[in-house]
Write an enzyme that holds these catalytic residues in place. Structure first.
Site, PDB file in Angstrom:
ATOM      1  N   ASP A 229      58.569  92.124  25.729  1.00 40.62           N
ATOM      2  CA  ASP A 229      57.765  91.063  26.336  1.00 40.62           C
ATOM      3  C   ASP A 229      58.356  90.636  27.684  1.00 40.62           C
ATOM      4  O   ASP A 229      58.615  89.451  27.912  1.00 40.62           O
ATOM      5  CB  ASP A 229      57.714  89.876  25.362  1.00 40.62           C
ATOM      6  CG  ASP A 229      56.857  88.733  25.876  1.00 40.62           C
ATOM      7  OD1 ASP A 229      55.822  89.009  26.509  1.00 40.62           O
ATOM      8  OD2 ASP A 229      57.245  87.567  25.654  1.00 40.62           O
ATOM      9  N   GLU A 472      65.235  92.075  17.834  1.00 42.71           N
ATOM     10  CA  GLU A 472      64.003  92.222  17.052  1.00 42.71           C
ATOM     11  C   GLU A 472      63.581  93.664  16.809  1.00 42.71           C
ATOM     12  O   GLU A 472      62.441  94.051  17.098  1.00 42.71           O
ATOM     13  CB  GLU A 472      62.865  91.441  17.716  1.00 42.71           C
ATOM     14  CG  GLU A 472      63.131  89.956  17.784  1.00 42.71           C
ATOM     15  CD  GLU A 472      61.907  89.148  18.197  1.00 42.71           C
ATOM     16  OE1 GLU A 472      60.874  89.747  18.528  1.00 42.71           O
ATOM     17  OE2 GLU A 472      62.008  87.912  18.177  1.00 42.71           O
ATOM     18  N   TYR A 525      58.940  81.721  15.427  1.00 39.30           N
ATOM     19  CA  TYR A 525      58.021  80.895  16.238  1.00 39.30           C
ATOM     20  C   TYR A 525      57.024  80.191  15.342  1.00 39.30           C
ATOM     21  O   TYR A 525      55.826  80.434  15.414  1.00 39.30           O
ATOM     22  CB  TYR A 525      57.325  81.794  17.274  1.00 39.30           C
ATOM     23  CG  TYR A 525      58.276  82.216  18.370  1.00 39.30           C
ATOM     24  CD1 TYR A 525      58.448  81.419  19.494  1.00 39.30           C
ATOM     25  CD2 TYR A 525      59.023  83.386  18.259  1.00 39.30           C
ATOM     26  CE1 TYR A 525      59.342  81.767  20.490  1.00 39.30           C
ATOM     27  CE2 TYR A 525      59.922  83.742  19.254  1.00 39.30           C
ATOM     28  CZ  TYR A 525      60.076  82.924  20.366  1.00 39.30           C
ATOM     29  OH  TYR A 525      60.967  83.266  21.344  1.00 39.30           O
ATOM     30  N   GLU A 561      66.160  82.248  18.881  1.00 38.32           N
ATOM     31  CA  GLU A 561      64.899  81.981  19.588  1.00 38.32           C
ATOM     32  C   GLU A 561      64.028  81.056  18.764  1.00 38.32           C
ATOM     33  O   GLU A 561      63.936  81.191  17.537  1.00 38.32           O
ATOM     34  CB  GLU A 561      64.102  83.280  19.844  1.00 38.32           C
ATOM     35  CG  GLU A 561      64.652  84.149  20.953  1.00 38.32           C
ATOM     36  CD  GLU A 561      63.782  85.366  21.249  1.00 38.32           C
ATOM     37  OE1 GLU A 561      62.544  85.292  21.069  1.00 38.32           O
ATOM     38  OE2 GLU A 561      64.352  86.393  21.651  1.00 38.32           O
TER      39      GLU A 561
HETATM   40  C1  GCB Z   1      60.428  87.177  20.921  1.00 40.33           C
HETATM   41  C2  GCB Z   1      61.137  88.100  21.823  1.00 40.33           C
HETATM   42  C3  GCB Z   1      61.048  87.679  23.275  1.00 40.33           C
HETATM   43  C4  GCB Z   1      59.646  87.167  23.574  1.00 40.33           C
HETATM   44  C5  GCB Z   1      59.352  85.968  22.711  1.00 40.33           C
HETATM   45  C6  GCB Z   1      57.950  85.427  22.914  1.00 40.33           C
HETATM   46  O1  GCB Z   1      60.642  87.136  19.754  1.00 40.33           O
HETATM   47  O2  GCB Z   1      62.473  88.316  21.461  1.00 40.33           O
HETATM   48  O3  GCB Z   1      61.386  88.758  24.079  1.00 40.33           O
HETATM   49  O4  GCB Z   1      59.485  86.844  24.925  1.00 40.33           O
HETATM   50  O5  GCB Z   1      59.465  86.357  21.374  1.00 40.33           O
HETATM   51  O6  GCB Z   1      57.774  84.520  23.700  1.00 40.33           O
HETATM   52  O7  GCB Z   1      57.033  85.953  22.290  1.00 40.33           O
END
Ligand code: GCB
Length: 661
Positions: A229, A472, A525, A561
């Site tokens: 990403d 990941e 997330y 994260e």
């Molecule tokens: C993740 C990734 C990261 C992305 C982020 C996102 O899990 O490690 O590279 O930018 O999520 O914002 O989706």
């Protein structure tokens, strides 16, 4: 049909290339094979695997000269991207091959022009410049080395039309001894070809997809699919340097440090090159004021003892954080010519228990960020004003750490971490290993090489407290188990002094990699990629997840994260996704869970992300990823003030003395 043709050709070329690299590069093989000629031929690399590659530092015996500035540039837009090899562009001035433009080095080339084709270019990009070498370098008692701090992804360089180095992989340095190739009194011409193609076996991996439908796509149409990403910025993104050393020189040094009571120990192991028999080495340790602390004479291996040691402490853990000594190494060459190299040294210890991360035997709680090397115009190009600004912001927020997500950062950045006490989880570029092919033996061999290169580069840095071998990956796949066992074992063999981790986003009951890590690093997330808009679930899901992971492994956990996109200036109350209020609500909900586990086994929190950053175009990205607490231009969103409030509160609870900057 076309896809089959390309794949068959590609396989043939892989076999062929092992026998004859040059032939691969000049044959008309179609884009795919041409793009991978270098990648397929690693056995023939001249890159300096066995060398120490110490960061070039000036001294009384070494000169460093940067080849920054405007270079001539031409992207090879030919349909097979192979015109440069067919026409041997390295043998003539680049402007004689066709149209060239000025391109700054260091910088990514993608955002420099108004040309969409160049921004999204895939294939070989050619750079050229000339320079004079001073006649003082024409000296048999010294050598001159040309070094690339990094170029993305595959690189071949020629000096005065002679190939001098190839390197496979971005974000890490490579170099070549050019002493015998340099010209004097006439200009030297340096030509560099850089290919940004990602394949299932590169790190990071990607795929090239040909679009065969002639009704829908132009002839020969292909796209580069990414599995990560962030935008695949390319080119010569870090400085190119010439440096000199005497002919008998310090090629490498490995240090490790220990502390017993008030005494510190610096163990050193030097590799000397340029002389067949042993040469005397003097190692002196100087304190911050340049006062001599200790001197040891040896044949390259030994220990320096430091009474009343001043330890290297992270930012906010001491009133005098990041104390650095200087290890001055003097190698006595022949005819009285000695080589002097000064290595900054921080004396500190690192240890992991089942619930804690200890620095100098004190519990350390990571308050930090996931980050990117990313900014307007320069992309991933090294930029001193940006580096200075970022460190000021990191400290303004009260953070003490970051992860080099998702690739090694420039050594100039790592120097700042050592000097300012910012603790680093040092990650390699293995982001987005998602398919079975990404776990093949071929990728594994390359991944091990990359870890060797990363450890070689950063092993002496006090700020680096842990290696991260991947972000990941598809760690639920059966292949992942052997793969990560091997990569982690390999990393531990390369450096037995630091813990190793991998960053996981798979469920605790499916992941097969966490068992090999010393610390469990988790990304999730909640209320963003699922349960969208439902902020109330975070407290449940984040809590459950931490508990289950700890039950499974009994290892400390870092939340590496979490976060939410927020478009700066978009306000919605009650909060809605993409508003600044929603980002803050996500944070406060996570904070309440972190506070439940902080005194137990949660050893850190790193928000995603420090600043907004560029990605490939997609329906989920509004001109990039907006999860930064700062904008891409480094202005604070409301979230930055919230985080600042929390991080300084935590700092003041744990640190012996802290003042908000
Ligand atoms: C993740 C990734 C990261 C992305 C982020 C996102 O899990 O490690 O590279 O930018 O999520 O914002 O989706």
């Amino acid at each position: 049909m076309k896809i089959r043709f390309n794949r068959r050709m590609f396989t043939m070329m892989l076999l062929f290339s092992a026998l004859n690299v040059a032939a691969v590069l000049v044959m008309r093989t179609g884009f795919h094979a041409a793009a991978h000629g270098v990648e397929a031929s690693r056995s023939a690399l001249t890159s300096s695997d066995s060398e120490g590659m110490l960061f070039p530092r000036e001294s009384e015996s070494r000169e460093v000269r940067e080849l920054g500035g405007m270079w001539k540039f031409r992207a090879d837009m030919s349909s097979n991207r192979n015109a440069g090899f067919e026409q041997q562009w390295w043998t003539k001035p680049l402007e004689q091959t066709g149209p060239v433009i000025d391109m700054p080095v260091p910088a990514s080339y993608n955002d420099i022009t108004q040309d969409r084709q160049l921004r999204d270019f895939v294939g070989w990009a050619w750079y050229q410049r000339s320079f004079y070498a001073p006649t003082s370098w024409k000296n048999v008692k010294q050598r001159t080395v040309l070094r690339f701090e990094s170029a993305h992804y595959n690189t071949i360089a020629w000096l005065n039309s002679k190939e001098i180095v190839r390197h496979d992989g971005g974000h890490l340095p490579f170099e070549a001894d050019v002493s015998s190739i340099l010209s004097y009194k006439v200009p030297n011409v340096l030509t560099v070809a850089v290919n940004n193609t990602l394949t299932p076996h590169t790190i990071p991996p990607g795929t090239i997809q040909y679009m065969d439908d002639p009704d829908r796509y132009p002839p020969g149409y292909f796209v580069q699919n990414l599995q990560m990403d962030f935008f695949n910025y390319a080119g010569i993104q870090r400085p190119v340097k010439l440096y000199t050393t005497p002919s008998v020189y310090l090629d490498d040094i490995t240090i490790s440090t220990d502390v017993q009571g008030t005494t510190g120990y610096v163990n050193f192991d030097c590799v000397i090159k340029g002389n067949s028999s042993a040469v005397p080495v003097t190692v002196e340790l100087l304190d911050k004021t340049e006062e001599l602390v200790a001197r040891v004479k040896s044949s390259g291996k030994g220990q320096v003892k430091v009474n009343d040691v001043k330890l290297w402490w992270p930012f906010t853990m001491s009133s005098d954080p990041a104390y650095l000594y200087t290890l001055k190494v003097t190698v006595m060459g022949s005819a009285g010519q000695s080589d002097v190299y000064r290595l900054p040294v921080g004396i500190r210890t690192v240890k992991v228990t089942s619930t804690q991360f200890l620095i100098n035997s004190k519990p350390f709680y990571f308050r930090g960020f996931g980050r990117h090397e990313d900014s307007d115009i320069r992309g991933k190009g090294l930029d001193y004003p940006l580096i200075a600004k970022d460190f000021n912001l990191i400290k303004w927020v009260g953070a003490n750490s970051f992860r080099t997500s998702h690739y090694p950062y420039a050594e100039e950045i790592m120097d700042m971490c050592d000097q300012q006490g910012i603790v680093v989880i040092d990650e390699c570029p293995a982001v987005g290993l998602k398919t079975k092919e990404n776990f093949s033996n071929k990728t594994l061999a390359h991944h091990k090489d990359v870890m060797t290169e990363l450890v070689r580069r950063d092993k002496n840095r006090p700020s680096v407290v842990m290696w991260s071998v991947a972000n990941e990956p598809a760690s639920q796949l059966p292949e992942a188990e052997y793969y990560f066992k091997t990569v982690i074992q390999h990393t531990k063999q390369a450096d037995s002094t630091r813990p190793v981790t991998l960053v996981i986003n798979k469920a605790f009951n499916r992941d097969k990699g966490g068992q090999f890590a010393d610390v469990v690093c988790l990304n999730n997330y909640y209320s963003w990629y699922h349960d969208m808009g439902h902020l109330e679930v975070i407290k449940y899901q984040a809590k459950y997840n931490l508990e289950q992971w700890y039950l499974k492994h009994h290892k400390p956990i870092i939340q590496t994260e979490y976060g939410a996109d927020a478009v700066a200036g978009l306000h919605m109350d009650p909060p809605m996704m993409f508003s600044e209020e929603y980002q803050q609500e996500v944070m406060t909900n996570y904070f309440s869970v972190f506070d439940q586990f902080r005194q137990q086994y949660l050893i850190g929190e790193m928000i995603w992300n420090f600043a907004d950053f560029m990605t490939a175009q997609s329906t989920t990205r509004v001109a990039g990823n907006k999860k930064g607490i700062f904008t891409r231009q480094r202005q604070p969103k409301t979230a930055a003030f919230l985080l600042r409030d929390r991080y300084w509160r935590l700092a003041n609870q744990t640190g012996p003395r802290n003042t908000e900057l």
